[in-house]
Design an enzyme around this catalytic site. Structure first.
Site, PDB file in Angstrom:
ATOM      1  N   ASN A   7       0.801  -1.230   0.000  1.00 26.51           N
ATOM      2  CA  ASN A   7       0.000   0.000   0.000  1.00 26.51           C
ATOM      3  C   ASN A   7       0.832   1.278   0.000  1.00 26.51           C
ATOM      4  O   ASN A   7       0.491   2.260  -0.636  1.00 26.51           O
ATOM      5  CB  ASN A   7      -1.004  -0.005   1.167  1.00 26.51           C
ATOM      6  CG  ASN A   7      -0.343  -0.158   2.503  1.00 26.51           C
ATOM      7  OD1 ASN A   7       0.720  -0.762   2.619  1.00 26.51           O
ATOM      8  ND2 ASN A   7      -0.961   0.388   3.526  1.00 26.51           N
TER       9      ASN A   7
ATOM     10  N   GLU B 127       3.144  -5.268  12.344  1.00 28.18           N
ATOM     11  CA  GLU B 127       2.208  -4.156  12.131  1.00 28.18           C
ATOM     12  C   GLU B 127       1.123  -4.677  11.206  1.00 28.18           C
ATOM     13  O   GLU B 127       1.366  -4.896  10.021  1.00 28.18           O
ATOM     14  CB  GLU B 127       2.925  -2.981  11.469  1.00 28.18           C
ATOM     15  CG  GLU B 127       4.036  -2.374  12.286  1.00 28.18           C
ATOM     16  CD  GLU B 127       3.561  -1.802  13.594  1.00 28.18           C
ATOM     17  OE1 GLU B 127       2.379  -1.421  13.696  1.00 28.18           O
ATOM     18  OE2 GLU B 127       4.370  -1.752  14.532  1.00 28.18           O
TER      19      GLU B 127
ATOM     20  N   CYS C 223      -3.509   1.422   6.415  1.00 29.69           N
ATOM     21  CA  CYS C 223      -3.979   0.717   7.614  1.00 29.69           C
ATOM     22  C   CYS C 223      -4.560   1.698   8.637  1.00 29.69           C
ATOM     23  O   CYS C 223      -5.275   1.299   9.544  1.00 29.69           O
ATOM     24  CB  CYS C 223      -2.851  -0.104   8.217  1.00 29.69           C
ATOM     25  SG  CYS C 223      -1.357   0.849   8.486  1.00 29.69           S
TER      26      CYS C 223
ATOM     27  N   GLU D 100       6.994   0.476  16.139  1.00 30.43           N
ATOM     28  CA  GLU D 100       8.049   1.012  15.289  1.00 30.43           C
ATOM     29  C   GLU D 100       8.190   2.497  15.613  1.00 30.43           C
ATOM     30  O   GLU D 100       7.475   3.030  16.447  1.00 30.43           O
ATOM     31  CB  GLU D 100       7.663   0.819  13.814  1.00 30.43           C
ATOM     32  CG  GLU D 100       7.507  -0.644  13.435  1.00 30.43           C
ATOM     33  CD  GLU D 100       7.299  -0.853  11.939  1.00 30.43           C
ATOM     34  OE1 GLU D 100       6.303  -0.327  11.408  1.00 30.43           O
ATOM     35  OE2 GLU D 100       8.120  -1.540  11.323  1.00 30.43           O
TER      36      GLU D 100
END
Ligand code: TXE
Length: 480
Positions: free
Chosen positions: A150, A248, A282, A460
């Site tokens: 993405n 993630e 996301c 992260e």
């Protein structure tokens, strides 16, 4: 054009000579081929990384930092070229790739070029015991980075930059659906003087190439961004080997709108948080909950704004919504519209595929708003990851909070209100890794980034990523 693997600083063909087609989503045509790498290719990448590790992990921080700065600079210098490549490979509007994807990839390297020079460890003096403790944070060794389609270069570099800054050597795999900018990054790294073997990029399918990285006994940490199902699979494979994992995963993020918000700012931002990158982020707010008092007004205004969004070819400057990433993904989106309708959802706008003259085989879909009455419906519980949002009214704070948390995901949430007490109550009680108040996707790279529940484990960003990519070791010295 054939994409090649980047191993030990050179571009090479896959061992078995097999390739996968790479599609241009804007017209549905195959425009390049990528290596269908095997276990052997991953092994070659691992060996190159392992060989490079002793020297790279002992390279002075300023020297590492200088190379990362150089990579950032080269990415910035190639902004237009890389943005065009990203847009063609992914289907996203070129304007978005130029404004967000590529600048952010440069910023990732720049950020970690700085951060590594500021990263330090703790010391604990054991008073009364005549002992001194200090913590060494050592690079792990060879690590694996696996990224999705993405935000291709943006997320690929988000993992690689902290990994190499911390002194690790990397075996990385971009998504097989969007491999192009990762391929181009190899050349940039060589030009920037990154020693051979520090970064190795292996292309191929998740189930073979990706799986080989995860299964490799000596790749000691895996940083992964992608679907929740894949994340769960990776966790199962990696757990018996006790690998360090950063996952993630997906989201089903609530966007909670109260009547006391700054309405115009909220409306404009909500259009973006719903449909940016064709809704394939996301962090997109796919479940919109609106306080009953302003529900009808919001519905009317939101539909009007969304209808104005232009679906078009990604290279056109006036395109708001480009192509979806793949035919399979387009079919998934269409299937969800049907599922929503069957469950009683009411389509307020969109819901259909779009044909762009001259690009009839491209994967275009209208931005879609669906009104739902029950948060337990599939469209509100499953990650769609496309240009579809649902809207639903609520009456009280308690109800809004309950609706927002009623999902297996917990990545991010957005709250629109000017009430300080409400802001604090929601911030504390929302079960998400990130809460945006009166904004969306405002990113400060120092902050921890990641999700709760089925949205993943680990964080992260900032020093969190440097902590992930290092192994803490306590040294305890007793003295007389
Ligand atoms: O992701 P995958 P897909 C969500 C979104 C989307 C769904 C599926 O809902 O519709 O996931 O997308 C690699 N071992 N997100 O199928 O498969 C794969 O090659 C090791 C949310 O494209 O998870 C790619 O490089 N690696 C997400 C990467 O994993 C494996 C962004 C992601 O692919 C593997 C993308 C395996 N067994 C999709 N199987 C987000 N959180 O932003 C696959 N891969």
């Amino acid at each position: 054009m054939n994409i090649k693997n980047y191993i030990n600083g050179i571009f090479i063909n896959p061992t078995e000579g097999n390739y996968i087609d790479n599609y241009n989503p804007s017209n549905g045509e195959v425009y390049s081929q990528i290596p269908n790498s095997t276990k052997e290719d991953v092994e070659k990448a691992y060996e190159a990384a392992e060989k490079a590790f002793p020297s790279w992990s002992n390279t002075a921080l300023v020297a590492r930092s200088k190379i990362l700065f150089k990579i950032a600079e080269l990415i910035k210098g190639k902004l237009h070229f890389l943005a065009e490549a990203e847009s063609k490979d992914n289907g996203k509007p070129i304007s978005l790739a130029k404004a967000i994807d590529i600048p952010r990839a440069a910023a990732n390297f720049q950020f970690y070029a700085n951060a590594i020079t500021q990263f330090s460890s703790e010391a604990h003096e054991s008073i009364g015991l005549n002992a001194m403790n200090f913590t060494l944070r050592q690079p792990i060794g060879v690590v694996g980075c696996i990224s999705p389609w993405n935000l291709p270069l943006y997320l690929f570099s988000w993992k690689i930059a902290p990994a190499i800054a911390a002194g690790n050597c990397v075996v990385a795999k971009p998504s097989e659906i969007t491999p192009m900018t990762a391929f181009l990054l190899g050349e940039i790294c060589t030009e920037a003087g990154l020693p051979k073997g520090v970064l190795n990029i292996v292309h191929g399918l998740g189930t073979t190439t990706g799986q080989a990285i995860v299964e490799h006994p000596n790749i000691k940490a895996i940083s992964f961004t992608g679907g929740t199902k894949t994340g769960a699979h990776i966790a199962r494979v990696a757990a018996p080997m006790f690998k360090k994992l950063s996952l993630e995963l997906g989201g089903k993020n609530p966007n909670i709108i109260f009547a006391d918000c700054d309405y115009e700012k909220m409306l404009e931002t909500t259009v973006r948080s719903s449909f940016a990158n064709q809704g394939q982020i996301c962090l997109c707010g796919s479940r919109i909950f609106v306080e009953e008092k302003i529900y009808d007004k919001f519905k009317k205004d939101f539909i009007k704004k969304v209808k104005q969004l232009k679906v078009g070819h990604p290279s056109k400057p006036n395109t708001d919504i480009g192509a979806l990433v793949s035919k399979e993904h387009l079919e998934k989106i269409e299937a969800y519209v049907e599922i929503a309708e069957n469950e009683g959802g009411r389509i307020l706008c969109g819901g259909l595929e779009v044909t762009i003259p001259g690009y009839e085989n491209g994967y275009y879909f209208q931005p879609t708003i669906i009104e739902v009455t029950d948060n337990s419906c599939r469209i509100n519980q499953e990650e769609v990851f496309g240009p579809i949002v649902t809207i639903m009214p609520f009456k009280t704070d308690k109800e809004a909070l309950q609706l927002a948390n009623d999902t297996k995901y917990g990545l991010s949430s957005t709250l629109w209100t000017n009430n300080l007490n409400r802001t604090m109550q929601f911030s504390k009680q929302l079960h998400t890794g990130i809460v945006w108040v009166n904004t969306w996707m405002l990113r400060d790279l120092r902050t921890p980034f990641g999700g709760q529940k089925a949205s993943g484990i680990g964080r992260e960003g900032g020093f969190e990523a440097l902590r992930f990519f290092t192994e803490p070791k306590n040294i305890c010295i007793q003295y007389e």
